[in-house]
Design an enzyme around this catalytic site. Structure first.
Site, PDB file in Angstrom:
ATOM      1  N   GLY A  48     -10.264   0.061   2.312  1.00  0.00           N
ATOM      2  CA  GLY A  48      -9.567  -1.225   2.319  1.00  0.00           C
ATOM      3  C   GLY A  48      -9.155  -1.673   0.927  1.00  0.00           C
ATOM      4  O   GLY A  48      -9.610  -1.135  -0.076  1.00  0.00           O
ATOM      5  N   CYS A  49      -8.315  -2.666   0.887  1.00  0.00           N
ATOM      6  CA  CYS A  49      -7.715  -3.137  -0.360  1.00  0.00           C
ATOM      7  C   CYS A  49      -8.745  -3.741  -1.312  1.00  0.00           C
ATOM      8  O   CYS A  49      -8.605  -3.647  -2.520  1.00  0.00           O
ATOM      9  CB  CYS A  49      -6.673  -4.196  -0.078  1.00  0.00           C
ATOM     10  SG  CYS A  49      -5.325  -3.636   0.946  1.00  0.00           S
ATOM     11  N   TYR A  50      -9.745  -4.398  -0.769  1.00  0.00           N
ATOM     12  CA  TYR A  50     -10.646  -5.179  -1.610  1.00  0.00           C
ATOM     13  C   TYR A  50     -12.031  -4.584  -1.726  1.00  0.00           C
ATOM     14  O   TYR A  50     -12.949  -5.260  -2.135  1.00  0.00           O
ATOM     15  CB  TYR A  50     -10.720  -6.608  -1.069  1.00  0.00           C
ATOM     16  CG  TYR A  50      -9.382  -7.263  -1.055  1.00  0.00           C
ATOM     17  CD1 TYR A  50      -8.786  -7.663  -2.233  1.00  0.00           C
ATOM     18  CD2 TYR A  50      -8.687  -7.420   0.144  1.00  0.00           C
ATOM     19  CE1 TYR A  50      -7.532  -8.232  -2.221  1.00  0.00           C
ATOM     20  CE2 TYR A  50      -7.433  -7.995   0.163  1.00  0.00           C
ATOM     21  CZ  TYR A  50      -6.871  -8.407  -1.037  1.00  0.00           C
ATOM     22  OH  TYR A  50      -5.619  -8.972  -1.039  1.00  0.00           O
ATOM     23  N   SER A  51     -12.186  -3.325  -1.358  1.00  0.00           N
ATOM     24  CA  SER A  51     -13.523  -2.724  -1.403  1.00  0.00           C
ATOM     25  C   SER A  51     -13.999  -2.519  -2.812  1.00  0.00           C
ATOM     26  O   SER A  51     -13.296  -2.193  -3.701  1.00  0.00           O
ATOM     27  CB  SER A  51     -13.490  -1.381  -0.692  1.00  0.00           C
ATOM     28  OG  SER A  51     -13.199  -1.577   0.654  1.00  0.00           O
TER      29      SER A  51
ATOM     30  N   MET B  90       0.831  -1.213   0.000  1.00  0.00           N
ATOM     31  CA  MET B  90       0.000   0.000   0.000  1.00  0.00           C
ATOM     32  C   MET B  90       0.864   1.261   0.000  1.00  0.00           C
ATOM     33  O   MET B  90       0.534   2.251  -0.657  1.00  0.00           O
ATOM     34  CB  MET B  90      -0.966   0.009   1.184  1.00  0.00           C
ATOM     35  CG  MET B  90      -2.077  -1.015   1.082  1.00  0.00           C
ATOM     36  SD  MET B  90      -3.121  -0.837  -0.374  1.00  0.00           S
ATOM     37  CE  MET B  90      -3.957   0.691  -0.022  1.00  0.00           C
TER      38      MET B  90
END
Length: 146
Positions: free
Chosen positions: A143-146, A13
């Site tokens: 978040g990463c997977y939103s 990130m």
């Protein structure tokens, strides 16, 4: 020009934040941290030749905004000091994301150290919270997977 710092620049990130911010015409990367002592290219080959040098976290200097790309719990331990200096916080981790304390503490297996700041944080989806994001001191990344 907005001076920004990135805590945790050697991780995924942090590298993505650097990649995007390095191309932004109104952003100056004031510093990027890593505890490793290795150059940025070791972690992010796409930043070879960028001129970005990693510094130790304790060498970070005041700036306009800080991105946290750290494991859960680190941003909460540093947030108060940054806010006192009028530094905006953008947390790419999970420290300010959930609004239910019992859910947060159950999910992450620790006690949250500054819940009052979570209540202030704005969930960083511009399509839903554009006006609030503009005024926020703390922006919580979805978040990463939103």
């Amino acid at each position: 020009m907005i001076a920004v710092g990135i805590y945790g620049a050697s991780g995924y990130m942090g590298g993505e934040a650097l990649r995007i911010l390095n191309e932004h015409p109104q952003v100056e990367i004031a510093w990027a941290t890593s505890r490793s002592g290795r150059p940025i290219e070791y972690f992010h080959r796409n930043l070879y030749g960028s001129g970005i040098e990693l510094v130790k976290p304790e060498e970070a200097t005041p700036c306009d905004a800080v991105f946290f790309a750290l494991p859960t719990g680190y941003a909460t331990s540093m947030a108060q000091d940054l806010l006192i200096n009028d530094t905006k916080i953008i947390d790419l981790g999970a420290d300010f994301r959930l609004k239910d304390r019992s859910d947060w503490e159950r999910m992450y297996g620790k006690t949250h150290s500054c819940w009052d700041l979570v209540e202030e944080a704005v969930y960083g989806i511009p399509e839903l919270h554009r006006d609030e994001i503009k005024e926020a001191r703390i922006i919580a990344n979805p978040g990463c997977y939103s």
